[in-house]
Design a protein around this motif. Sequence first.
Motif, PDB file in Angstrom:
ATOM      1  N   ASP A 164     -17.675  31.226  32.016  1.00 15.26           N
ATOM      2  CA  ASP A 164     -18.496  30.050  31.711  1.00 15.26           C
ATOM      3  C   ASP A 164     -18.475  29.731  30.216  1.00 15.26           C
ATOM      4  N   ASN A 165     -18.414  30.768  29.374  1.00 13.39           N
ATOM      5  CA  ASN A 165     -18.325  30.545  27.925  1.00 13.39           C
ATOM      6  C   ASN A 165     -16.970  29.951  27.549  1.00 13.39           C
ATOM      7  N   VAL A 166     -15.921  30.421  28.216  1.00 14.71           N
ATOM      8  CA  VAL A 166     -14.585  29.864  27.990  1.00 14.71           C
ATOM      9  C   VAL A 166     -14.611  28.380  28.354  1.00 14.71           C
ATOM     10  N   PHE A 167     -15.192  28.070  29.512  1.00 11.38           N
ATOM     11  CA  PHE A 167     -15.218  26.673  29.936  1.00 11.38           C
ATOM     12  C   PHE A 167     -16.061  25.814  29.009  1.00 11.38           C
ATOM     13  N   GLU A 168     -17.105  26.364  28.442  1.00 14.08           N
ATOM     14  CA  GLU A 168     -17.921  25.591  27.506  1.00 14.08           C
ATOM     15  C   GLU A 168     -17.077  25.152  26.308  1.00 14.08           C
ATOM     16  N   GLU A 169     -16.215  26.031  25.808  1.00 17.32           N
ATOM     17  CA  GLU A 169     -15.316  25.649  24.711  1.00 17.32           C
ATOM     18  C   GLU A 169     -14.338  24.565  25.166  1.00 17.32           C
ATOM     19  N   ILE A 170     -13.838  24.710  26.375  1.00 11.53           N
ATOM     20  CA  ILE A 170     -12.934  23.692  26.922  1.00 11.53           C
ATOM     21  C   ILE A 170     -13.687  22.376  27.080  1.00 11.53           C
ATOM     22  N   ARG A 171     -14.903  22.433  27.615  1.00 11.11           N
ATOM     23  CA  ARG A 171     -15.695  21.221  27.871  1.00 11.11           C
ATOM     24  C   ARG A 171     -15.950  20.431  26.596  1.00 11.11           C
ATOM     25  N   VAL A 172     -16.317  21.119  25.518  1.00 13.02           N
ATOM     26  CA  VAL A 172     -16.573  20.435  24.248  1.00 13.02           C
ATOM     27  C   VAL A 172     -15.339  19.634  23.830  1.00 13.02           C
ATOM     28  N   ASN A 173     -14.188  20.230  23.960  1.00 13.26           N
ATOM     29  CA  ASN A 173     -12.951  19.552  23.581  1.00 13.26           C
ATOM     30  C   ASN A 173     -12.544  18.485  24.584  1.00 13.26           C
ATOM     31  N   MET A 174     -12.714  18.762  25.862  1.00 16.60           N
ATOM     32  CA  MET A 174     -12.385  17.774  26.887  1.00 16.60           C
ATOM     33  C   MET A 174     -13.277  16.550  26.758  1.00 16.60           C
ATOM     34  N   ASP A 175     -14.560  16.748  26.462  1.00 19.00           N
ATOM     35  CA  ASP A 175     -15.480  15.616  26.337  1.00 19.00           C
ATOM     36  C   ASP A 175     -15.047  14.678  25.215  1.00 19.00           C
ATOM     37  N   THR A 176     -14.593  15.231  24.097  1.00 16.88           N
ATOM     38  CA  THR A 176     -14.145  14.357  23.009  1.00 16.88           C
ATOM     39  C   THR A 176     -12.818  13.699  23.355  1.00 16.88           C
ATOM     40  N   PHE A 177     -12.047  14.323  24.215  1.00 11.76           N
ATOM     41  CA  PHE A 177     -10.741  13.795  24.604  1.00 11.76           C
ATOM     42  C   PHE A 177     -10.852  12.785  25.737  1.00 11.76           C
ATOM     43  N   VAL A 178     -11.638  13.099  26.740  1.00 13.64           N
ATOM     44  CA  VAL A 178     -11.712  12.280  27.948  1.00 13.64           C
ATOM     45  C   VAL A 178     -12.420  10.955  27.693  1.00 13.64           C
ATOM     46  N   LYS A 179     -13.540  10.974  26.993  1.00 10.56           N
ATOM     47  CA  LYS A 179     -14.317   9.748  26.827  1.00 10.56           C
ATOM     48  C   LYS A 179     -13.523   8.633  26.153  1.00 10.56           C
ATOM     49  N   PRO A 180     -12.989   8.868  24.949  1.00  5.00           N
ATOM     50  CA  PRO A 180     -12.239   7.760  24.335  1.00  5.00           C
ATOM     51  C   PRO A 180     -10.817   7.641  24.891  1.00  5.00           C
ATOM     52  N   HIS A 181     -10.364   8.674  25.587  1.00  6.80           N
ATOM     53  CA  HIS A 181      -8.992   8.772  26.080  1.00  6.80           C
ATOM     54  C   HIS A 181      -7.992   8.321  25.011  1.00  6.80           C
ATOM     55  N   GLY A 182      -8.215   8.818  23.859  1.00  6.03           N
ATOM     56  CA  GLY A 182      -7.305   8.523  22.764  1.00  6.03           C
ATOM     57  C   GLY A 182      -6.596   9.794  22.360  1.00  6.03           C
ATOM     58  N   ARG A 183      -6.458   9.956  21.086  1.00  4.39           N
ATOM     59  CA  ARG A 183      -5.805  11.151  20.570  1.00  4.39           C
ATOM     60  C   ARG A 183      -6.749  12.333  20.688  1.00  4.39           C
ATOM     61  N   LEU A 184      -6.162  13.480  20.845  1.00  6.17           N
ATOM     62  CA  LEU A 184      -6.919  14.704  20.972  1.00  6.17           C
ATOM     63  C   LEU A 184      -7.479  15.106  19.607  1.00  6.17           C
ATOM     64  N   HIS A 185      -8.770  15.367  19.576  1.00  3.95           N
ATOM     65  CA  HIS A 185      -9.403  15.899  18.366  1.00  3.95           C
ATOM     66  C   HIS A 185     -10.001  17.232  18.762  1.00  3.95           C
ATOM     67  N   ILE A 186      -9.389  18.303  18.332  1.00  3.94           N
ATOM     68  CA  ILE A 186      -9.871  19.627  18.730  1.00  3.94           C
ATOM     69  C   ILE A 186     -11.071  20.001  17.876  1.00  3.94           C
ATOM     70  N   ALA A 187     -12.186  20.237  18.544  1.00  3.91           N
ATOM     71  CA  ALA A 187     -13.419  20.634  17.866  1.00  3.91           C
ATOM     72  C   ALA A 187     -13.308  22.106  17.540  1.00  3.91           C
ATOM     73  N   ARG A 188     -13.484  22.442  16.337  1.00  9.15           N
ATOM     74  CA  ARG A 188     -13.376  23.852  15.925  1.00  9.15           C
ATOM     75  C   ARG A 188     -14.684  24.341  15.385  1.00  9.15           C
TER      76      ARG A 188
END
Length: 188
Positions: A164-188
């Motif tokens: 679940d912690n792994v997915f939370e990291e994925i979710r944070v990044n997917m949310d920024t990627f999926v919503k604008p469906h633009g370029r990937l911005h990896i949250a670090r």
Amino acid sequence: MDAPIIWMMGGPGSGKGTQSQKIESKYGYKHIDPIALMEQEIASKTATGQKFLEFQSKGVPVPLKELLPLIEHQLMSHRGGLKGFVIDGYPADLEEAELLEDGFGTPSMIIALELAEEAGSQRGSLESGVQGRPSLSMYIDSSKAVMERYAQVTLKIDADQQPDNVFEEIRVNMDTFVKPHGRLHIAR
């Protein structure tokens, strides 16, 4: 392909299937597991499945190029409502990355689940030798070139933590990627 493409990479026991399923459930991306597709062909005793059995009987992993038609079929059968797709467990090396890119386009995101060798050997004992896929140490060596070539879209995640912690990291990044469906911005 116009739909976003995610490559879910990681050695045996890193949780690739689990995280791919979570992405499918939350975001509606099609989860494509080439190994499961291969096993389905074998179980159905198709001509393609027989060819896969021949590779296995020789102790040779089924090459990704032999699995590409199965992946393409999955994509084409879901193309109407395809929000995106995640390829589970591939690529393991640069040659496979080039095959995937030639067949389906440049990845929108690569999720690299990194696992310490000690944890991988404990978790991977259930999966060891799955259809000739590389061991964790082999995966670590062979995947470096993929992550270097696609560094701008690669999200590395510590897979030693709870799923679940792994997915939370994925979710944070997917949310920024999926919503604008633009370029990937990896949250670090």
